[in-house]
Design an enzyme around this catalytic site. Structure first.
Site, PDB file in Angstrom:
ATOM      1  N   GLU A  10     -61.047 -38.049 -42.592  1.00 60.15           N
ATOM      2  CA  GLU A  10     -59.706 -38.647 -42.637  1.00 60.15           C
ATOM      3  C   GLU A  10     -59.799 -40.130 -42.960  1.00 60.15           C
ATOM      4  O   GLU A  10     -59.033 -40.653 -43.762  1.00 60.15           O
ATOM      5  CB  GLU A  10     -58.985 -38.424 -41.312  1.00 60.15           C
ATOM      6  CG  GLU A  10     -57.577 -39.001 -41.304  1.00 60.15           C
ATOM      7  CD  GLU A  10     -56.837 -38.753 -39.995  1.00 60.15           C
ATOM      8  OE1 GLU A  10     -55.777 -39.389 -39.793  1.00 60.15           O
ATOM      9  OE2 GLU A  10     -57.305 -37.934 -39.177  1.00 60.15           O
TER      10      GLU A  10
ATOM     11  N   ARG B 226     -53.124 -40.134 -27.718  1.00 59.81           N
ATOM     12  CA  ARG B 226     -52.954 -38.679 -27.609  1.00 59.81           C
ATOM     13  C   ARG B 226     -53.621 -38.167 -26.332  1.00 59.81           C
ATOM     14  O   ARG B 226     -53.139 -37.209 -25.723  1.00 59.81           O
ATOM     15  CB  ARG B 226     -53.516 -37.968 -28.836  1.00 59.81           C
ATOM     16  CG  ARG B 226     -53.216 -36.474 -28.845  1.00 59.81           C
ATOM     17  CD  ARG B 226     -53.530 -35.832 -30.183  1.00 59.81           C
ATOM     18  NE  ARG B 226     -52.501 -36.011 -31.179  1.00 59.81           N
ATOM     19  CZ  ARG B 226     -51.521 -35.143 -31.415  1.00 59.81           C
ATOM     20  NH1 ARG B 226     -51.419 -34.036 -30.693  1.00 59.81           N
ATOM     21  NH2 ARG B 226     -50.633 -35.375 -32.351  1.00 59.81           N
TER      22      ARG B 226
ATOM     23  N   GLU C 242     -55.875 -27.334 -34.460  1.00 62.05           N
ATOM     24  CA  GLU C 242     -56.476 -28.037 -33.330  1.00 62.05           C
ATOM     25  C   GLU C 242     -56.208 -27.409 -31.958  1.00 62.05           C
ATOM     26  O   GLU C 242     -57.071 -27.471 -31.076  1.00 62.05           O
ATOM     27  CB  GLU C 242     -55.984 -29.492 -33.314  1.00 62.05           C
ATOM     28  CG  GLU C 242     -56.474 -30.308 -34.485  1.00 62.05           C
ATOM     29  CD  GLU C 242     -55.781 -31.657 -34.556  1.00 62.05           C
ATOM     30  OE1 GLU C 242     -56.424 -32.671 -34.262  1.00 62.05           O
ATOM     31  OE2 GLU C 242     -54.577 -31.690 -34.902  1.00 62.05           O
TER      32      GLU C 242
END
Length: 901
Positions: A342, A425, A836
């Site tokens: 990413e 997160r 995920e």
């Protein structure tokens, strides 16, 4: 060894009773289990069931989100129209959505014919690149001499930061903060071992690598030792303090935990810590880029193995001083990414682009496995320090969670990369599926001398949930209640709210199915009976112990950065009735292209094989978002459907003028001759009030009291993907080895667009999560590993020192099921993200191991900290038998093997 020899001797004596032997040593029956390890035993065939609902075309967000003005004004409700269309397509057997279609590239994967970046045929005049890497850290780079490399036959050039300056490029990089360099300038501090200093290009890979190794670099050591671990960072105060965030709900947690009773119920308080290690992405295809200049070096075409074509385009343009419009990044497929491509793929593409522009020749840069693992970072290690309390009703025996105060730290490495969002997160998931009335969590990102750590499947969510489950285990042990009961009694209920202000329920986040799934698996498997059977087995076997783990998960779906919740697609309808789709997502084996093709095929009512996605390219769909956060099917499925509906609306008059049942190719051909545009660009963005979270926003004056606390800050997730998992293991006490006997997984993925792909994603995520929490251990040169030099160097840089799950680690019985009748009104065709969310369910194996270790220790209800990953060494020493205890200094029950966190 003794037990094995004794068993063999008993066999020999028993088979020859005519001879007289001296007395044979005797052992207790429960000792016999130690005679053979798992390695020597024959492994049974792997078996299991894969269950999914009957295929159907479900109606999701498209029923309202993509409706045009004409549809909105219709007397027939939009959802009813969509349902009718779906049922009609099922009757005509023209459905593509909902069917377990084969992965579009599956046959090529199996035959080895799939083309990856490094497989692209070499263009004329190709040069090969090799990075010049720093060999120290915590030192200033005083001088770099590339002349030894240039003296090697076949070396064409060597480029450093000075050459970027000659191009007029900007040497700074970074996905959030521009705190990185493409090539480290002289006079700057080397912040991690392996930091790129430049690139050597040569006529072959071997020549380029030889040249890079010959470059001379002089360093000036800095005073003091490098900060490597989270503990080092805490001691040194090495944090990104601007990105420290907290979540508070209810009263003051510290005050709530400083009581002995609440409403006549006893308050039991525990405190402790938990550590979980990092993880290497270990994608099968290392980072690879082919950079091809054209138009006298003024244009660049970059073929890269990346999850982020636009980010790659932006920085290749920025560093080479080339307009972005003249830089095209193309990505056919990746051999795995898992988040590692990413952001951390960009620097290698930039290095290749710099070399290609300066040499005006094509340059291929493919990192070897050791280099890739040494410098690209991985999953963040975490430390959680907590104090928690629960209320015990001594009449009923029930226990209710009361208050939690937890501080979490993650090891971000030396550059910020995505460390802050990963920590955010984790904060959003540290409640997992449990309701804490009083809640306080603080997350602090740590800056160390490790390589920059980055996104990895789950993006901090699994680390937060791992800490949550450890706390639950600790509370259960202290309250003398089973973990299963404590978990079930404290699961969220519909209309409960998370600490960050999201409410569970159909109109808010979709149906809350975890309690239903928990009860279903608990009863179907008869988990109390399985625990009793494991306990009975453990009484009869001293050296092999069985354990059971059962955990839930919820995983929030959306990018926590609001602007990223958008996606585009370009759809062409050709006159032969076939369709070409280009979209902003990338294919890394997860089946995204296949699902998008199914959405398009369903829209046009054509066979799946008539729809094709070629590659992801910045000159087809621009300004894209990285393929991450499990959001890609949600974004690009909707964007593709938007484009398809635009074309369908244009050709509807043509279709109406032709006989019923006319094939699409005939309609398209007539539309072309009537000058109807058969191409469309589609776009989708998540609704403004269903994504984004402002950590610093205060409650507005007069904010309604009936709304959840912290809801004024935003709605960080569109919905939750949910699941539960059961695992049963056996542990070899004498070696610390373990095997997974059985796994049962149940996941709510909405109405699956492709159940075969979704089940594959569940299985893959589970095994990768299982690897993270058991056998995958990242080791650095730190205070626990002083024999590795230089300090802060990664030791585990290849398959010789780093172990990922293999065939022998797959559960012997592996059952996977998709929940039936699970609708999701917030995504395309009522589906849910799947990449995920199942990852954390692999930690059910960790908790089963912990259960087995507790049996070996002799008191299943006594708390102990088993750090993650549960390697053979940690399992062996945690068993605390007489043999292990004799090898430890200090108190054996609290001994912790060394590790890098």
């Amino acid at each position: 060894f003794f037990l094995h020899c004794l068993a063999e001797l008993q066999k020999d004596v028993g088979s020859n009773k005519k001879k007289r032997y001296p007395p044979i040593p005797t052992i207790d029956d429960d000792e016999c289990s130690g005679a053979d390890g798992f390695v020597s035993k024959q492994k049974p065939c792997i078996s299991g069931e894969q269950k999914f609902p009957a295929p159907k075309v479900a109606v999701g967000l498209e029923a309202t989100h993509l409706a045009d003005d004409e549809s909105k004004s219709s007397e027939i409700p939009l959802a009813a129209k969509a349902v009718a269309e779906a049922k009609n397509s099922e009757k005509n057997d023209s459905t593509a959505v909902g069917k377990p279609a084969t992965h579009a590239s599956g046959p090529l994967h199996c035959t080895g014919e799939a083309i990856y970046a490094d497989d692209i045929p070499a263009p004329a005049n190709l040069l090969h690149g090799s990075l010049i890497l720093a060999t120290k850290c915590n030192a200033t780079m005083r001088k770099i001499d590339v002349s030894p490399a240039l003296n090697i036959a076949g070396v064409v050039a060597a480029f450093t930061h000075e050459d970027i300056e000659k191009l007029g490029g900007d040497n700074r990089m970074g996905p959030i903060l521009l705190d990185e360099f493409a090539f480290l300038p002289k006079g700057e501090v080397v912040e991690f071992v392996g930091q790129p200093i430049g690139i050597v290009i040569g006529e072959s890979q071997e020549i380029a690598e030889t040249g890079a190794r010959s470059v001379l670099v002089e360093y000036v050591e800095k005073e003091g030792k490098a900060v490597v671990s989270i503990e080092d960072a805490i001691e040194a105060g090495s944090f990104w303090t601007d990105f420290r965030h907290e979540i508070k709900r209810g009263g003051d947690s510290k005050v709530a935990l400083n009581q002995s009773q609440v409403d006549g119920k006893k308050l039991v308080v525990v405190e402790g810590s938990f550590r979980c290690g990092g993880q290497e992405h270990f994608y099968l295809e290392p980072n690879s880029t082919l950079a091809i200049p054209s138009e006298s070096g003024t244009n660049l075409t970059i073929y890269a193995s990346t999850q982020a074509p636009t980010k790659t385009q932006d920085f290749c343009a920025r560093v080479t001083n080339t307009p972005a419009a003249k830089v095209v990044v193309r990505m056919k497929r990746m051999g795995g990414g898992f988040g590692g491509k990413e952001t951390r793929s960009v620097f290698s593409s930039v290095a290749a682009a710099v070399a290609a522009k300066l040499s005006n020749r094509p340059v291929r840069l493919t990192l070897n496995r050791d280099t890739d693992m040494s410098i690209t970072g991985g999953r963040h290690a975490f430390l959680g320090i907590y104090k928690a309390g629960a209320l015990v009703d001594q009449m009923s025996g029930s226990v209710k969670l009361h208050a939690l105060d937890v501080q979490i730290y993650n090891n971000g490495g030396c550059k910020f990369d995505l460390t802050g969002p990963v920590l955010d997160r984790a904060l959003f998931h540290i409640d997992n599926c449990y309701y804490w009335p009083h809640f306080h969590a603080v997350g602090t990102p740590c800056k160390t001398s490790q390589p920059p750590h980055t996104a990895f499947r789950g993006f901090g969510g699994p680390q937060g949930m791992a800490i949550a489950e450890h706390i639950i285990d600790h509370v259960a042990a202290e309250c003398r209640i089973s973990g299963d009961r404590l978990r079930r009694e404290n699961l969220y209920c519909t209309n409960d709210c998370t600490p960050f202000g999201m409410r569970f329920g159909s109109q808010y986040t979709g149906a809350w199915n975890v309690p239903l799934m928990w009860d279903r698996l608990y009863n179907e498997l008869d988990i109390p009976k399985r625990r009793a059977a494991a306990s009975e087995f453990n009484k009869k076997n001293k050296w092999v112990k069985r354990g059971v783990g059962f955990i839930p998960t919820k995983f929030g779906i959306a990018f926590t950065a609001k602007y990223m919740n958008q996606g585009g697609a370009l759809v062409h309808l050709y006159t032969d009735g076939t369709v070409l789709v280009s979209h902003g997502g990338t294919e890394m084996g997860q089946g995204l292209h296949t699902k998008v093709c199914q959405v398009a095929a369903q829209a046009f009512g054509i066979p799946l094989e008539d729809v094709y996605v070629n590659d992801s390219s910045t000159d087809k769909v621009a300004n894209t978002i990285p393929t991450a956060a499990s959001m890609s099917c949600d974004l690009y499925g909707m964007a593709t459907l938007d484009a398809c509906r635009q074309i369908l609306k244009r050709i509807q008059p043509i279709k109406d003028s032709m006989p019923p049942g006319t094939q699409l190719r005939d309609i398209a051909k007539k539309a072309f001759f009537e000058r109807v545009d058969l191409s469309a660009h589609g776009f989708f963005s998540v609704d403004n009030d269903r994504c984004g979270y402002d950590w610093s926003k205060e409650a507005p004056e007069g904010y309604p009291r009936d709304l959840p606390e912290n809801s004024w800050k935003g709605h960080p997730f569109n919905y939750f993907t949910q699941g539960v998992a059961f695992a049963e293991v056996e542990v070899d006490v004498l070696t610390g080895d373990h095997k997974t006997s059985r796994v049962d997984v149940l996941v709510d993925v909405g109405s699956s667009i492709n159940p075969a792909i979704d089940i594959g994603q569940i299985e893959g995520a589970f095994v990768q999560g299982m690897g993270w929490c058991t056998i995958e251990e990242v080791v650095y040169a730190d205070d626990d590993h002083v024999w590795i030099r230089p300090r802060a160097k990664v030791f585990t840089t290849g398959p010789g020192t780093y172990k990922i799950p293999a065939f022998n680690d797959v559960p012997e019985t592996f059952n996977v099921a998709i929940l039936e009748n699970a609708e999701n009104p917030f995504a395309v065709h009522s589906s849910k993200a799947v990449g995920e969310p199942p990852f954390f369910l692999g930690c059910s194996v960790f908790h089963a191991i912990k259960d087995a270790v507790a049996a070996a220790r002799g008191d299943s209800n006594k708390y102990f900290e088993l750090r993650m990953p549960a390697t053979s060494e940690r399992i062996r020493m945690a068993c605390c038998d007489d043999i292990a205890s004799s090898c430890m200094s200090g108190e054996p029950t609290s001994f912790q093997p060394k590790g890098s966190f």
